[in-house]
Design an enzyme around this catalytic site. Structure first.
Site, PDB file in Angstrom:
ATOM      1  CE  LYS A 112     -10.616  -5.762  -1.516  1.00 18.84           C
ATOM      2  NZ  LYS A 112      -9.723  -5.496  -2.652  1.00 18.84           N
ATOM      3  CE  LYS A 154      -3.146  -3.067   0.481  1.00 23.87           C
ATOM      4  NZ  LYS A 154      -3.871  -3.573  -0.687  1.00 23.87           N
ATOM      5  CD  GLU A 180      -5.477  -3.589  -6.219  1.00 26.03           C
ATOM      6  OE1 GLU A 180      -4.691  -4.508  -6.545  1.00 26.03           O
ATOM      7  OE2 GLU A 180      -6.280  -3.697  -5.278  1.00 26.03           O
ATOM      8  CG  ASP A 189      -9.759  -3.345  -5.143  1.00 21.70           C
ATOM      9  OD1 ASP A 189     -10.788  -4.036  -5.223  1.00 21.70           O
ATOM     10  OD2 ASP A 189      -8.992  -3.410  -4.159  1.00 21.70           O
ATOM     11  CG  ASP A 221      -4.142  -1.459  -3.498  1.00 21.68           C
ATOM     12  OD1 ASP A 221      -4.678  -0.492  -4.080  1.00 21.68           O
ATOM     13  OD2 ASP A 221      -4.791  -2.318  -2.871  1.00 21.68           O
TER      14      ASP A 221
HETATM   15 MG    MG Z   1      -6.945  -2.910  -3.491  1.00 27.13          MG
END
Ligand code: MG
Length: 383
Positions: free
Chosen positions: A280, A180, A233, A256, A208
């Site tokens: 997700k 991240k 991402e 995402d 991400d």
């Molecule tokens: Mg993600």
């Protein structure tokens, strides 16, 4: 292990009706605090909801809705439990094997709020698979060969903090990392270069950003690091910003958070927005919708991380069942959120097997919450 029925009932002939809906609240502390995007989101525990559906035939189904905190996505953790109470009268008495019928009933009773519908939908699929005597992956298209690769989730931090987390995950078998980023331009240029150089042969890393960059910041970081050809991402907030960015940078993109339903997926395909999606289950509204999106992505040649927004091993196992029914190379990876939890009140289900997970073979999802560990229910609705 909790009991499930596999034979002896007149399935396919008799009706099967949802007779009771039981909802629990579960407090899920994280082993280590987690930060996203340069610390703009930081939390220490997850607020989960577990749902059990009983049927008049004795078959039981389990579902889960656990957001990755309440600040990551449009989801209100405590609202899931209240929303299930709102939906209960519309779902009681329906045949849970008729997953589309149940889903339309939920949409009539409560427009929107997809994440609230996901645990009920998941429990219906669990029952449908148990009633058919099949593992869920065989209801979602059929088990494909091999196991599902796992990716780690590396919280934001300094280069040394990021590497310390990657080393912990390496020791647990992870060879694919989702790091991240998303602080300021200079720091992210440095962190991308540092982490890219630290990857060992056979290791993979995705950066991400979790929506943290403005398009101009994304262009600055990615074009300075244009020699780093890794998947980036959700760099920006919206799909339109990603389309703008796509004309200006060369790295492959993943969408995402901007994928919130089948309509978003159709637009992603129409606009050629990305090479990868994060699918997700909780965010798109459950397995019923996730399967539709999965099928479109396969048709469009888009690879997928198939996982949940956060979960015990119940939600993770349901997601792995969908991933297991998705062929390579479309099935890119999945995430076991419960690896981040201090406790996991669920028996059975997927495990981290040297960086891979395999969908259980028994009928249904194959993961069983421990009712004693769940404690007193939040609410019970019955016919
Ligand atoms: Mg993600």
């Amino acid at each position: 292990m909790a009991a499930y029925l596999v034979a002896g009932s007149p399935r396919g002939e008799a009706e099967l009706k949802i007779s009771r809906i039981t909802t629990w609240s579960v407090d899920l502390p994280l082993v280590r605090p987690y930060s996203l995007s340069g610390g703009r989101l930081k939390f220490e525990r997850l607020d989960g909801t577990i749902v059990k559906l009983d049927t008049d035939d004795g078959v039981v189904g389990w579902g889960e809705g656990t957001p990755w905190g309440s600040t990551y996505l449009p989801a209100f953790a405590r609202g899931i439990r209240v929303g299930v109470q709102e939906l209960a009268p519309a779902v009681l008495g329906l045949d849970p094997r008729q997953t589309d019928v149940v889903y339309r009933a939920m949409n009539l009773a409560l427009p929107g709020h997809p994440y609230i519908k996901s645990p009920l939908d998941m429990a219906c699929w669990d029952i449908a698979a148990k009633a058919a005597g099949l593992p869920l992956c065989d209801m979602l298209g059929g088990r494909t060969q091999g196991s599902v690769r796992l990716h780690s989730s590396i919280p934001s931090g300094t280069p040394s903090e990021l590497m310390a987390e990657i080393d912990i995950n390496r020791s647990e078998g992870y060879r694919f990392h989702s790091a991240k980023l998303g602080a300021d331009v200079e720091a992210d240029i440095e962190r991308m270069r540092f982490l890219d150089a630290e990857m060992e042969p056979g290791e993979e890393i995705t950066f991400d950003i979790n929506r943290a960059w403005l398009p101009s910041e994304a262009v600055a970081v990615l074009n300075t690091n244009r020699d780093i050809n890794r998947v980036i991402e959700q760099p920006c907030e919206t799909l339109d910003q990603h389309l703008q960015l796509r004309r200006l940078v060369g790295q492959p993109l993943a969408i995402d958070e901007s994928l919130q339903g089948l309509g978003d997926m159709l637009r992603i395909v129409e606009t050629n927005a990305c090479e990868v999606i994060g699918l997700k289950v909780g965010r798109v509204g459950g397995l019923t919708v996730a399967k539709q999106i999965r099928d479109v992505a396969v048709q469009a040649g888009i690879r997928m991380n198939i996982e949940d927004t956060g979960s015990t091993s119940l939600g993770a196992t349901a997601a792995v069942q969908l991933a297991q029914a998705t062929p390579e190379p479309f099935r890119r990876a999945t995430w076991l959120c419960f690896d981040h939890l201090t406790h996991n009140p669920v028996e059975g289900g997927v495990t981290n097997d040297a960086g891979f997970a395999t969908a259980p073979a028994e009928p249904g999802i194959g993961a069983y919450p421990d009712e004693a560990a769940l404690g007193e229910p939040f609410a019970v609705h019955a016919t």
